[in-house]
Design a protein around this motif. Structure first.
Motif, PDB file in Angstrom:
ATOM      1  N   VAL A   3       0.834  -1.197   0.000  1.00 17.90           N
ATOM      2  CA  VAL A   3       0.000   0.000   0.000  1.00 17.90           C
ATOM      3  C   VAL A   3       0.867   1.245   0.000  1.00 17.90           C
ATOM      4  O   VAL A   3       0.616   2.199  -0.740  1.00 17.90           O
ATOM      5  CB  VAL A   3      -0.962  -0.009   1.213  1.00 17.90           C
ATOM      6  CG1 VAL A   3      -1.674   1.313   1.359  1.00 17.90           C
ATOM      7  CG2 VAL A   3      -1.976  -1.135   1.073  1.00 17.90           C
ATOM      8  N   ARG A   4       1.914   1.239   0.811  1.00 19.60           N
ATOM      9  CA  ARG A   4       2.797   2.399   0.890  1.00 19.60           C
ATOM     10  C   ARG A   4       3.509   2.633  -0.440  1.00 19.60           C
ATOM     11  O   ARG A   4       3.612   3.760  -0.925  1.00 19.60           O
ATOM     12  CB  ARG A   4       3.810   2.198   2.006  1.00 19.60           C
ATOM     13  CG  ARG A   4       4.652   3.415   2.217  1.00 19.60           C
ATOM     14  CD  ARG A   4       5.479   3.301   3.440  1.00 19.60           C
ATOM     15  NE  ARG A   4       6.247   4.526   3.588  1.00 19.60           N
ATOM     16  CZ  ARG A   4       6.997   4.803   4.606  1.00 19.60           C
ATOM     17  NH1 ARG A   4       7.083   3.950   5.590  1.00 19.60           N
ATOM     18  NH2 ARG A   4       7.674   5.921   4.652  1.00 19.60           N
ATOM     19  N   SER A   6       2.477   1.656  -3.372  1.00 20.06           N
ATOM     20  CA  SER A   6       1.455   2.113  -4.316  1.00 20.06           C
ATOM     21  C   SER A   6       1.166   3.595  -4.140  1.00 20.06           C
ATOM     22  O   SER A   6       1.033   4.338  -5.110  1.00 20.06           O
ATOM     23  CB  SER A   6       0.185   1.292  -4.124  1.00 20.06           C
ATOM     24  OG  SER A   6      -0.806   1.731  -5.019  1.00 20.06           O
ATOM     25  N   ARG A   7       1.083   4.055  -2.898  1.00 23.53           N
ATOM     26  CA  ARG A   7       0.836   5.478  -2.634  1.00 23.53           C
ATOM     27  C   ARG A   7       2.001   6.335  -3.133  1.00 23.53           C
ATOM     28  O   ARG A   7       1.794   7.424  -3.669  1.00 23.53           O
ATOM     29  CB  ARG A   7       0.617   5.710  -1.151  1.00 23.53           C
ATOM     30  CG  ARG A   7      -0.736   5.245  -0.682  1.00 23.53           C
ATOM     31  CD  ARG A   7      -0.944   5.539   0.781  1.00 23.53           C
ATOM     32  NE  ARG A   7      -2.226   5.002   1.217  1.00 23.53           N
ATOM     33  CZ  ARG A   7      -2.541   4.784   2.473  1.00 23.53           C
ATOM     34  NH1 ARG A   7      -1.685   5.076   3.432  1.00 23.53           N
ATOM     35  NH2 ARG A   7      -3.718   4.289   2.777  1.00 23.53           N
ATOM     36  N   ILE A   8       3.222   5.848  -2.955  1.00 23.04           N
ATOM     37  CA  ILE A   8       4.391   6.591  -3.430  1.00 23.04           C
ATOM     38  C   ILE A   8       4.330   6.740  -4.948  1.00 23.04           C
ATOM     39  O   ILE A   8       4.535   7.829  -5.485  1.00 23.04           O
ATOM     40  CB  ILE A   8       5.698   5.898  -2.990  1.00 23.04           C
ATOM     41  CG1 ILE A   8       5.885   6.047  -1.472  1.00 23.04           C
ATOM     42  CG2 ILE A   8       6.898   6.466  -3.743  1.00 23.04           C
ATOM     43  CD1 ILE A   8       7.002   5.198  -0.905  1.00 23.04           C
ATOM     44  N   ASP A  10       1.645   6.502  -6.850  1.00 20.72           N
ATOM     45  CA  ASP A  10       0.512   7.366  -7.191  1.00 20.72           C
ATOM     46  C   ASP A  10       0.895   8.827  -7.043  1.00 20.72           C
ATOM     47  O   ASP A  10       0.561   9.662  -7.885  1.00 20.72           O
ATOM     48  CB  ASP A  10      -0.699   7.035  -6.323  1.00 20.72           C
ATOM     49  CG  ASP A  10      -1.314   5.689  -6.667  1.00 20.72           C
ATOM     50  OD1 ASP A  10      -1.004   5.157  -7.749  1.00 20.72           O
ATOM     51  OD2 ASP A  10      -2.090   5.176  -5.841  1.00 20.72           O
ATOM     52  N   SER A  11       1.603   9.143  -5.968  1.00 17.01           N
ATOM     53  CA  SER A  11       2.062  10.509  -5.741  1.00 17.01           C
ATOM     54  C   SER A  11       3.026  10.922  -6.847  1.00 17.01           C
ATOM     55  O   SER A  11       2.934  12.027  -7.388  1.00 17.01           O
ATOM     56  CB  SER A  11       2.735  10.607  -4.372  1.00 17.01           C
ATOM     57  OG  SER A  11       3.355  11.845  -4.219  1.00 17.01           O
ATOM     58  N   ARG A  14       1.133  11.690 -10.012  1.00 20.62           N
ATOM     59  CA  ARG A  14       0.459  12.993  -9.967  1.00 20.62           C
ATOM     60  C   ARG A  14       1.453  14.117 -10.181  1.00 20.62           C
ATOM     61  O   ARG A  14       1.175  15.078 -10.891  1.00 20.62           O
ATOM     62  CB  ARG A  14      -0.281  13.165  -8.640  1.00 20.62           C
ATOM     63  CG  ARG A  14      -1.570  12.356  -8.562  1.00 20.62           C
ATOM     64  CD  ARG A  14      -2.415  12.777  -7.365  1.00 20.62           C
ATOM     65  NE  ARG A  14      -1.745  12.581  -6.084  1.00 20.62           N
ATOM     66  CZ  ARG A  14      -1.744  11.451  -5.395  1.00 20.62           C
ATOM     67  NH1 ARG A  14      -2.368  10.395  -5.866  1.00 20.62           N
ATOM     68  NH2 ARG A  14      -1.108  11.360  -4.235  1.00 20.62           N
ATOM     69  N   GLN A 127       5.736  -0.722 -11.927  1.00 24.62           N
ATOM     70  CA  GLN A 127       6.111  -0.113 -10.649  1.00 24.62           C
ATOM     71  C   GLN A 127       7.082  -0.990  -9.876  1.00 24.62           C
ATOM     72  O   GLN A 127       8.050  -0.500  -9.287  1.00 24.62           O
ATOM     73  CB  GLN A 127       4.880   0.170  -9.797  1.00 24.62           C
ATOM     74  CG  GLN A 127       3.998   1.255 -10.366  1.00 24.62           C
ATOM     75  CD  GLN A 127       2.769   1.497  -9.510  1.00 24.62           C
ATOM     76  OE1 GLN A 127       2.565   0.826  -8.501  1.00 24.62           O
ATOM     77  NE2 GLN A 127       1.965   2.452  -9.910  1.00 24.62           N
TER      78      GLN A 127
END
Length: 143
Positions: A3-4, A6-8, A10-11, A14, A127
């Protein structure tokens, strides 16, 4: 951890999207309506791979040196790497081939839409490949 990570990513995606919206787009040569290409010095291979994954593209990405000599290619199905080769017939395959191609900073790339090979050997997320490449690069710098 997934999850972490994936968030990195995603950030990071963006941030890249905002940078592309603000900065002038690098020139991209279009040879046909079913592909695109450009210079690695202007648009790095990690960004190209991320774009293909986000767009869930099918086709082949060719990486060429400055003299139009093929360095390798990467086949995609729904944005996942399903086969890759670099360095000719005896060169690395799949993930190892992607890692070699990610080291290229000069030359160009060409992506052609199409059906990936039927005999796909793997299904790798971009990723995860980028993270592993970064880890390996860090280890080499520390050695």
């Amino acid at each position: 951890l997934r999850v972490r990570i994936s968030r990195i990513f995603d950030s990071h995606t963006r941030v890249l999207a905002r940078a592309v919206a603000v900065a002038p787009a690098p020139p991209i040569r279009r040879r046909s309506t079913t592909g695109f290409g450009g210079k690695l010095a202007q648009l790095g291979l990690p960004s190209v791979l991320s774009l293909l994954e986000m767009e869930r593209r099918n086709g082949e990405l060719r990486v060429l040196d400055g003299e139009s000599t093929p360095l390798g290619h990467i086949a995609f199905r729904n944005g996942h790497v399903v086969a890759a080769e670099s360095g000719g017939e005896d060169g690395p395959l799949d993930a190892d081939a992607v890692f070699c191609l990610l080291d290229a900073t000069e030359g160009r790339f060409e992506f052609r839409e199409g059906d990936p090979p039927a005999d796909a050997r793997v299904s790798l997320r971009v990723q995860e490949l980028l993270l592993e490449h970064a880890r390996r690069s860090d280890e080499q710098k520390q050695s």
